[in-house]
Scaffold this motif. Structure first.
Motif, PDB file in Angstrom:
ATOM      1  N   ALA A 254       1.101  -1.282  -0.243  1.00  0.00           N
ATOM      2  CA  ALA A 254       0.094  -0.262  -0.127  1.00  0.00           C
ATOM      3  C   ALA A 254       1.029   1.218  -0.082  1.00  0.00           C
ATOM      4  CB  ALA A 254      -1.294   0.189   1.319  1.00  0.00           C
ATOM      5  N   GLU A 255       2.284   1.050   0.519  1.00  0.00           N
ATOM      6  CA  GLU A 255       2.696   1.852   0.580  1.00  0.00           C
ATOM      7  C   GLU A 255       4.141   2.463  -0.330  1.00  0.00           C
ATOM      8  OE1 GLU A 255       5.003   2.611   4.589  1.00  0.00           O
ATOM      9  OE2 GLU A 255       2.933   1.264   5.422  1.00  0.00           O
ATOM     10  N   ILE A 256       4.156   1.724  -1.499  1.00  0.00           N
ATOM     11  CA  ILE A 256       5.225   1.318  -2.471  1.00  0.00           C
ATOM     12  C   ILE A 256       5.303   2.336  -3.613  1.00  0.00           C
ATOM     13  CG2 ILE A 256       6.578   0.606  -4.527  1.00  0.00           C
ATOM     14  CD1 ILE A 256       7.181  -1.037  -2.099  1.00  0.00           C
ATOM     15  N   PRO A 257       3.563   2.953  -3.963  1.00  0.00           N
ATOM     16  CA  PRO A 257       3.340   4.004  -4.288  1.00  0.00           C
ATOM     17  C   PRO A 257       3.744   5.807  -4.380  1.00  0.00           C
ATOM     18  CG  PRO A 257       1.651   3.124  -5.003  1.00  0.00           C
ATOM     19  CD  PRO A 257       3.010   2.607  -3.853  1.00  0.00           C
ATOM     20  N   SER A 258       4.440   5.366  -3.081  1.00  0.00           N
ATOM     21  CA  SER A 258       4.640   6.656  -2.204  1.00  0.00           C
ATOM     22  C   SER A 258       6.135   7.070  -2.102  1.00  0.00           C
ATOM     23  CB  SER A 258       3.709   7.143  -0.794  1.00  0.00           C
ATOM     24  OG  SER A 258       3.887   5.991   0.180  1.00  0.00           O
ATOM     25  N   TYR A 259       6.790   5.538  -2.240  1.00  0.00           N
ATOM     26  CA  TYR A 259       8.254   5.741  -2.317  1.00  0.00           C
ATOM     27  C   TYR A 259       8.072   6.367  -3.787  1.00  0.00           C
ATOM     28  CZ  TYR A 259       8.526   4.301   3.158  1.00  0.00           C
ATOM     29  OH  TYR A 259       8.423   4.113   3.994  1.00  0.00           O
ATOM     30  N   GLY A 260       7.678   5.138  -4.875  1.00  0.00           N
ATOM     31  CA  GLY A 260       7.845   5.362  -6.099  1.00  0.00           C
ATOM     32  C   GLY A 260       8.218   7.106  -6.291  1.00  0.00           C
ATOM     33  N   ARG A 261       6.940   8.072  -6.102  1.00  0.00           N
ATOM     34  CA  ARG A 261       6.938   8.804  -6.688  1.00  0.00           C
ATOM     35  C   ARG A 261       7.912  10.101  -6.584  1.00  0.00           C
ATOM     36  NH1 ARG A 261       1.709   7.585  -4.666  1.00  0.00           N
ATOM     37  NH2 ARG A 261       0.169   7.386  -5.901  1.00  0.00           N
ATOM     38  N   GLY A 262       8.832   9.664  -5.204  1.00  0.00           N
ATOM     39  CA  GLY A 262      10.481  10.966  -4.933  1.00  0.00           C
ATOM     40  C   GLY A 262      11.258   9.963  -5.437  1.00  0.00           C
ATOM     41  N   PHE A 263      11.301   8.610  -6.331  1.00  0.00           N
ATOM     42  CA  PHE A 263      12.395   8.139  -6.458  1.00  0.00           C
ATOM     43  C   PHE A 263      12.663   9.175  -8.028  1.00  0.00           C
ATOM     44  CE2 PHE A 263      12.045   4.159  -6.140  1.00  0.00           C
ATOM     45  CZ  PHE A 263      12.418   3.982  -5.147  1.00  0.00           C
ATOM     46  N   ASP A 264      13.760   9.611  -8.375  1.00  0.00           N
ATOM     47  CA  ASP A 264      13.992  10.480  -9.656  1.00  0.00           C
ATOM     48  C   ASP A 264      14.309   9.848 -11.040  1.00  0.00           C
ATOM     49  OD1 ASP A 264      13.924  13.496  -9.213  1.00  0.00           O
ATOM     50  OD2 ASP A 264      15.384  12.609  -7.480  1.00  0.00           O
ATOM     51  N   VAL A 265      15.106   8.658 -10.619  1.00  0.00           N
ATOM     52  CA  VAL A 265      15.528   7.335 -11.804  1.00  0.00           C
ATOM     53  C   VAL A 265      15.160   6.000 -11.242  1.00  0.00           C
ATOM     54  CG1 VAL A 265      16.960   6.632 -13.135  1.00  0.00           C
ATOM     55  CG2 VAL A 265      17.305   9.104 -12.362  1.00  0.00           C
ATOM     56  N   ALA A 266      14.533   5.566 -11.826  1.00  0.00           N
ATOM     57  CA  ALA A 266      14.522   3.749 -11.496  1.00  0.00           C
ATOM     58  C   ALA A 266      15.099   2.591 -11.693  1.00  0.00           C
ATOM     59  CB  ALA A 266      12.549   3.080 -11.174  1.00  0.00           C
ATOM     60  N   LEU A 267      15.907   1.768 -11.190  1.00  0.00           N
ATOM     61  CA  LEU A 267      16.403   1.292 -11.124  1.00  0.00           C
ATOM     62  C   LEU A 267      15.967  -0.530 -11.758  1.00  0.00           C
ATOM     63  CD1 LEU A 267      19.793   1.640  -9.733  1.00  0.00           C
ATOM     64  CD2 LEU A 267      18.523   2.330 -12.047  1.00  0.00           C
ATOM     65  N   MET A 268      16.510  -1.358 -12.501  1.00  0.00           N
ATOM     66  CA  MET A 268      16.227  -2.700 -12.772  1.00  0.00           C
ATOM     67  C   MET A 268      17.070  -3.415 -13.234  1.00  0.00           C
ATOM     68  SD  MET A 268      12.051  -4.091 -13.857  1.00  0.00           S
ATOM     69  CE  MET A 268      12.821  -3.435 -16.170  1.00  0.00           C
ATOM     70  N   PRO A 269      17.809  -4.265 -11.820  1.00  0.00           N
ATOM     71  CA  PRO A 269      19.479  -4.127 -11.443  1.00  0.00           C
ATOM     72  C   PRO A 269      19.971  -5.781 -11.901  1.00  0.00           C
ATOM     73  CG  PRO A 269      19.386  -3.353  -9.679  1.00  0.00           C
ATOM     74  CD  PRO A 269      17.690  -3.088 -10.707  1.00  0.00           C
ATOM     75  N   TRP A 270      19.011  -6.243 -13.404  1.00  0.00           N
ATOM     76  CA  TRP A 270      19.253  -7.553 -12.751  1.00  0.00           C
ATOM     77  C   TRP A 270      20.288  -8.160 -13.234  1.00  0.00           C
ATOM     78  CZ3 TRP A 270      15.579  -7.297  -9.886  1.00  0.00           C
ATOM     79  CH2 TRP A 270      14.340  -7.161 -10.107  1.00  0.00           C
ATOM     80  N   LEU A 271      20.697  -9.833 -12.809  1.00  0.00           N
ATOM     81  CA  LEU A 271      21.722 -10.297 -12.681  1.00  0.00           C
ATOM     82  C   LEU A 271      21.561 -11.126 -14.565  1.00  0.00           C
ATOM     83  CD1 LEU A 271      22.115 -12.400 -10.036  1.00  0.00           C
ATOM     84  CD2 LEU A 271      23.843 -10.662 -10.977  1.00  0.00           C
ATOM     85  N   ASP A 272      22.428 -11.622 -15.352  1.00  0.00           N
ATOM     86  CA  ASP A 272      22.367 -12.391 -16.508  1.00  0.00           C
ATOM     87  C   ASP A 272      22.331 -13.917 -16.215  1.00  0.00           C
ATOM     88  OD1 ASP A 272      21.984 -13.413 -18.853  1.00  0.00           O
ATOM     89  OD2 ASP A 272      24.012 -12.596 -19.874  1.00  0.00           O
ATOM     90  N   ASN A 273      21.114 -14.809 -15.847  1.00  0.00           N
ATOM     91  CA  ASN A 273      20.931 -15.904 -15.635  1.00  0.00           C
ATOM     92  C   ASN A 273      19.886 -16.350 -16.563  1.00  0.00           C
ATOM     93  OD1 ASN A 273      18.872 -14.925 -13.642  1.00  0.00           O
ATOM     94  ND2 ASN A 273      20.318 -14.676 -12.283  1.00  0.00           N
ATOM     95  N   ASP A 274      19.606 -17.468 -15.592  1.00  0.00           N
ATOM     96  CA  ASP A 274      18.126 -18.018 -16.267  1.00  0.00           C
ATOM     97  C   ASP A 274      17.300 -18.264 -15.702  1.00  0.00           C
ATOM     98  OD1 ASP A 274      17.366 -20.491 -18.210  1.00  0.00           O
ATOM     99  OD2 ASP A 274      16.180 -22.034 -16.667  1.00  0.00           O
ATOM    100  N   TRP A 275      16.444 -17.508 -14.409  1.00  0.00           N
ATOM    101  CA  TRP A 275      15.597 -16.983 -14.045  1.00  0.00           C
ATOM    102  C   TRP A 275      15.592 -15.942 -14.460  1.00  0.00           C
ATOM    103  CZ3 TRP A 275      12.006 -18.870 -10.259  1.00  0.00           C
ATOM    104  CH2 TRP A 275      11.773 -18.187  -9.475  1.00  0.00           C
ATOM    105  N   VAL A 276      16.057 -15.120 -14.556  1.00  0.00           N
ATOM    106  CA  VAL A 276      16.515 -13.329 -15.603  1.00  0.00           C
ATOM    107  C   VAL A 276      15.675 -13.441 -16.630  1.00  0.00           C
ATOM    108  CG1 VAL A 276      17.024 -11.352 -15.828  1.00  0.00           C
ATOM    109  CG2 VAL A 276      17.640 -12.717 -13.482  1.00  0.00           C
ATOM    110  N   ARG A 277      16.190 -14.567 -17.430  1.00  0.00           N
ATOM    111  CA  ARG A 277      15.722 -14.577 -19.074  1.00  0.00           C
ATOM    112  C   ARG A 277      14.671 -14.850 -18.889  1.00  0.00           C
ATOM    113  NH1 ARG A 277      21.189 -15.808 -19.441  1.00  0.00           N
ATOM    114  NH2 ARG A 277      20.614 -18.305 -19.134  1.00  0.00           N
ATOM    115  N   HIS A 278      14.253 -15.309 -18.385  1.00  0.00           N
ATOM    116  CA  HIS A 278      12.664 -16.123 -18.602  1.00  0.00           C
ATOM    117  C   HIS A 278      11.741 -15.217 -17.665  1.00  0.00           C
ATOM    118  CE1 HIS A 278      14.858 -19.826 -19.451  1.00  0.00           C
ATOM    119  NE2 HIS A 278      14.599 -19.420 -20.667  1.00  0.00           N
ATOM    120  N   CYS A 279      12.128 -14.554 -17.431  1.00  0.00           N
ATOM    121  CA  CYS A 279      10.759 -13.714 -16.373  1.00  0.00           C
ATOM    122  C   CYS A 279      10.445 -12.283 -16.600  1.00  0.00           C
ATOM    123  CB  CYS A 279      11.686 -12.988 -14.698  1.00  0.00           C
ATOM    124  SG  CYS A 279      12.901 -11.787 -15.572  1.00  0.00           S
ATOM    125  N   ASN A 280       9.370 -11.649 -16.364  1.00  0.00           N
ATOM    126  CA  ASN A 280       9.002 -10.687 -16.568  1.00  0.00           C
ATOM    127  C   ASN A 280       8.587  -9.684 -15.267  1.00  0.00           C
ATOM    128  OD1 ASN A 280       7.367  -8.535 -17.997  1.00  0.00           O
ATOM    129  ND2 ASN A 280       6.514  -9.673 -18.672  1.00  0.00           N
TER     130      ASN A 280
END
Length: 419
Positions: A254-280
């Motif tokens: 419930a609180e996550i959007p209020s934190y996200g609105r305070g970001f200037d840039v958002a990251l998705m810093p994933w590893l390169d592995n089998d799990w990530v290659r098949h995720c969304n």
């Protein structure tokens, strides 16, 4: 399922786990065990006010996942509880939706007309799972399900021989209202952190998140603050020891959007592995719904959004993309001040237009739209267009409804942390 429950009764069967939480193998095992015990004690609940068609149960089960005999006994025990719960709610089990491999044993003991397997991840690649056992269950569901739903085109293509024309791409949705551009005030702990802020919310799992990349970003941009929100399975000491890194820990959804609105840039810093290659990751649509500039490492599903986000193939490119996003954010902030130049104002207009384009990219991806696609799949567009039959009424609290034509029990995985 919440959106589906606005149209059809739903019994949500919670947390058929893949492995016993243990110290050293699971994050916060005691908290997870206590949460499970409390959940089992609640029996069948209607947890959402104003949505009586949505019921939740956590079945009592034996915590002996390594034993084939215990697993078979659990399957019968859980199926019996689901049938009794459905009967008490005056529901059938016509349509069963399995979202985790361990549901395979259970659905075999439930009478059903249609079985849908929601193949959201390759669960056998999950580090806490018993890989061999989970892979057998995955293949069994893929072989027996009437429809196999995918959120990853890469995974869908890899398993085409197992699923054939029963495979369906059904993308994630996003709660557009929850992640709207405007909302609750900035939380005090975030407000205490100087801007600009580079942010991440979600599970900080060591088999998904590239912590070395995060450390590199923090060091390359010392004037920006790196804010991390979510539970972690890793020792973050080296990362949080950097002066501009702040781990705020778990925060409720419930609180996550209020934190996200305070970001200037958002990251998705994933590893390169089998799990990530098949995720969304669902968080991509949540970031976009907030209008945030996003920088991501490269993997198949994220490439569909190259026009809205920066996709980096190397650590060097990732850092450069973060720098460019921070510069654009700084120009936008400058344009908001009374002393801003005409050039800065133009940058501000551009930034606002870019944020609007990001939101527009996911405007059609509401969970209500996804629920409609699922109903079309299991009932057919023509049947759904005619609306529920006279007997297809949602039960009200204290007044059981007659059995509906299409009612959906769902076996769900352990609830994820925010994001």
């Amino acid at each position: 399922m919440l959106k589906l429950a606005e149209q059809r009764p739903v019994l949500f069967v919670n947390s058929i786990a893949m492995r016993m939480p243990l110290p050293g193998r699971s994050s916060q095992p005691l908290r997870r065990i206590l949460r499970k015990a409390r959940s089992m004690a609640r029996k069948v609940q209607r947890p959402v006010p104003g949505l009586p068609g949505f019921a939740v149960m956590t079945p009592v089960l034996l915590p002996f996942y390594g034993s084939r005999t215990a697993r078979a006994l659990n399957a019968r025990l859980i199926a019996l509880q689901v049938r009794l719960a459905a009967r008490s709610l005056r529901m059938s089990t016509d349509v069963c939706v399995a979202t985790i491999p361990t549901a395979a044993d259970v659905v075999e003991h439930l009478p059903h007309r249609t079985l849908v397997y929601n193949r959201s991840d390759r669960h056998s690649a999950f580090p806490e799972a018993d890989t061999a056992s989970v892979e057998v269950l995955e293949r069994r569901l893929m072989a027996t399900a009437d429809h196999v739903l995918y959120v990853s085109g890469e995974l869908m293509a890899a398993e085409r021989e197992l699923t054939g024309d029963r495979a369906v791409f059904l993308d994630h949705g996003v709660d557009l209202e929850h992640f709207a551009a405007e909302g609750s005030p900035e939380p005090a702990d975030l407000a205490a952190i100087a801007r600009p802020r580079i942010g991440f919310f979600g599970a900080l799992d060591d088999f998904v998140v590239d912590f070395d990349l995060l450390a590199r970003v923090a060091k390359e941009h010392p004037d920006a603050q790196l804010v991390l929100i979510g539970d972690t399975t890793a020792d973050l000491g080296a990362l949080t020891g950097l002066p501009n890194v702040h781990h705020l820990g778990f925060r409720p959804y419930a609180e996550i959007p209020s934190y996200g609105r305070g970001f200037d840039v958002a990251l998705m810093p994933w590893l390169d592995n089998d799990w990530v290659r098949h995720c969304n990751p669902i968080k991509l649509k949540e970031y976009l719904a907030l209008g945030l500039p996003v920088v991501s490492t490269d993997f198949p599903e994220v490439r569909r959004y190259r026009e809205q986000i920066a996709v980096a193939g190397t650590a060097e490119e990732f850092g450069e993309a973060v720098g460019a996003a921070l510069a654009a954010s700084a120009s936008a902030s400058a344009s908001a001040s009374a002393s801003a130049s005409a050039s800065a104002s133009a940058h501000g207009v551009d930034a606002a237009a870019a944020a609007q384009r990001r939101r527009a990219a996911v405007a059609a991806d509401s969970w209500a739209a996804r629920a409609g696609e699922l109903l079309d799949l299991v009932e057919g567009p023509k049947t759904r267009a005619q609306g529920p039959a006279a007997d297809d009424r949602t039960p009200t609290a204290g007044t059981p409804a007659p059995p509906a034509k299409s009612q959906v029990p769902t076996a769900e995985a352990q609830a994820p942390t925010a994001g």
